[in-house]
Enzyme design. Structure first.
Site, PDB file in Angstrom:
ATOM      1  N   TYR A   1       0.826  -1.213   0.000  1.00 59.98           N
ATOM      2  CA  TYR A   1       0.000   0.000   0.000  1.00 59.98           C
ATOM      3  C   TYR A   1       0.865   1.270   0.000  1.00 59.98           C
ATOM      4  CZ  TYR A   1      -3.161   3.684   1.505  1.00 59.98           C
ATOM      5  OH  TYR A   1      -3.847   4.870   1.584  1.00 59.98           O
TER       6      TYR A   1
ATOM      7  N   TYR B   1     -13.413  12.094  -1.549  1.00 60.30           N
ATOM      8  CA  TYR B   1     -13.756  11.949  -0.122  1.00 60.30           C
ATOM      9  C   TYR B   1     -14.941  12.835   0.248  1.00 60.30           C
ATOM     10  CZ  TYR B   1      -9.042  10.406  -0.930  1.00 60.30           C
ATOM     11  OH  TYR B   1      -7.937   9.830  -1.475  1.00 60.30           O
TER      12      TYR B   1
HETATM   13  N1  GLN Z   1      -0.661   7.626   1.191  1.00 60.23           N
HETATM   14  C1  GLN Z   1      -1.736   8.449   1.653  1.00 60.23           C
HETATM   15  C2  GLN Z   1      -2.354   7.850   2.903  1.00 60.23           C
HETATM   16  O1  GLN Z   1      -2.557   6.681   2.966  1.00 60.23           O
HETATM   17  C3  GLN Z   1      -2.753   8.585   0.558  1.00 60.23           C
HETATM   18  C4  GLN Z   1      -3.887   9.488   0.928  1.00 60.23           C
HETATM   19  C5  GLN Z   1      -4.378  10.332  -0.223  1.00 60.23           C
HETATM   20  O2  GLN Z   1      -3.707  10.541  -1.215  1.00 60.23           O
HETATM   21  N2  GLN Z   1      -5.545  10.890  -0.034  1.00 60.23           N
HETATM   22  O3  GLN Z   1      -2.648   8.557   3.845  1.00 60.23           O
END
Ligand code: GLN
Length: 284
Positions: free
Chosen positions: A168, A220
Site C-alpha cells: 500500500y 472523499y
Molecule cells: N498515502 C496516503 C495515505 O494513505 C494517501 C492518501 C491520499 O492521497 N488521499 O494517507
C-alpha cells in the site's frame, strides 16, 4: 492551500508547481506547465489497484467493500466500527487497504504486477516508486496500520498486515507525470478499452462502475463539491494530483501540490472547473 505534511518526504516539494495534460481518444496529448514532471500520485493509485482486483474478484469483492460515499475524511476510522469492518468505498484508505489485501491474495508479485499494469495502461515504461516517500509514510503510518488491524479484527483482511501495508505505501509512492497519468486513465474514458495497451481492460459496464465510484467517492468528503463545480468522475491524491475522465472524449491529469483542508489540490480543482466551464463539458 498547503502542501501535505503528514508524509514528511512529500512536504519538501516546491509548492508552486502546476501541470496539466489532456489525452484524447486518439492518443493525442495536450499539456502545459510541469506536465512532464513526475510527482507522487498517492491515492490516485487506488483506481489502478481497484481495476486490477475488479477483474479477479468480480461481484464477490463487493461483499468486502461498499460503494457509498463516506462523507468523512480519507483517513477516517470512525465509520468502520459502526459498519462492522466493511469500508464505505474502495477510495477511502480503509477501503483501499481491503483492495490491496485482495491484490496480495490474487497476484504472486503484487507490486511488480501493479507497476507492469500501470506501464501497460500508459503505453510506456513510466512508473517509478520513490523509496524515500514510501519509507517516510511507513514511518508515520500509524493510522493506516491501525485501520488494517481494525479490519483484521472484523475478519476483512486476509494477508499479513506488514506485507499489505508495504504494498500500500509503495503504491502511494508511485511517481508519474500528468501525461502518463492521463494516458493510464484513458481506458476509463473509452468504455474500458485502452488504446495504449491495445486491449479491453474492463468491460464497458465495469468501466462505468469505476467512473460512478470516482464521481461519488473520488474526492472523499468533497466529492459533491467536485461534481458540482467540475462535473467529471475523478480521483485525487495528497501529492496534489487529480486524474479525471470525460467519458467518450478525453482523460486528463492536473497536478499542483497545495491542498485544501479536505486533502485535494486547490489549483487542480480550480483548473478543471475553468476548463469544463470554458469548454462546456460536463457529465450532466
Ligand atoms: N498515502 C496516503 C495515505 O494513505 C494517501 C492518501 C491520499 O492521497 N488521499 O494517507
Amino acid at each position: 492551500g498547503k502542501v501535505a505534511d503528514y508524509i514528511p518526504e512529500i512536504a519538501t516539494v516546491d509548492p508552486d508547481q502546476f501541470g496539466i495534460a489532456l489525452v484524447d481518444l486518439k492518443g493525442n496529448v495536450f499539456g502545459v506547465g510541469d506536465h512532464q514532471k513526475p510527482f507522487s500520485i498517492q491515492s490516485i493509485s487506488k483506481v489502478h489497484t481497484l481495476t486490477m482486483v475488479f477483474k479477479a474478484f468480480n461481484s464477490k469483492l463487493w461483499t468486502r467493500v461498499n460503494v457509498e460515499p463516506s462523507g468523512d475524511p480519507f483517513n477516517s476510522i470512525a465509520q468502520l466500527e459502526y459498519e462492522k469492518g466493511i469500508p464505505r468505498n474502495p477510495f477511502i484508505n480503509s477501503g483501499a487497504l481491503v483492495i490491496t489485501d485482495a491484490l496480495c491474495s490474487n497476484f504472486d508479485d503484487p507490486l511488480v504486477q501493479l507497476t507492469d499494469f500501470i506501464n501497460e495502461l500508459a503505453g510506456q515504461t513510466c512508473v517509478k516508486i520513490n523509496q524515500e516517500v514510501m519509507r517516510s509514510e511507513k514511518n508515520h503510518g500509524e493510522r493506516n496500520t491501525a485501520m488494517a488491524y481494525f479490519l483484521k479484527s472484523y475478519k476483512n483482511f486476509n494477508n499479513p498486515i506488514e506485507e499489505v501495508l508495504d504494498v500500500y505505501f509503495s503504491q502511494c509512492a508511485i511517481e508519474m507525470s500528468c501525461v502518463d497519468l492521463a494516458r493510464s486513465f484513458s481506458f476509463l474514458a473509452n468504455d474500458g478499452y485502452s488504446i495504449f495497451a491495445n486491449r479491453e481492460i474492463l468491460t464497458e459496464s465495469n468501466a462505468r462502475r469505476v467512473n460512478a465510484l470516482m464521481l461519488t467517492c473520488g474526492f472523499y468528503d468533497e466529492a459533491g463539491e467536485f461534481a458540482f463545480r467540475v462535473g467529471m468522475p475523478g480521483k485525487s491524491g495528497v501529492g496534489g494530483g487529480v486524474a479525471a475522465v470525460m467519458p467518450h472524449k478525453f482523460s486528463i491529469a492536473v497536478w499542483s501540490p497545495e491542498l485544501n483542508e479536505k486533502g485535494n489540490s486547490v489549483k487542480a480543482i480550480r483548473a478543471l472547473e475553468l476548463l469544463t466551464d470554458k469548454l462546456k463539458f460536463s457529465l450532466f
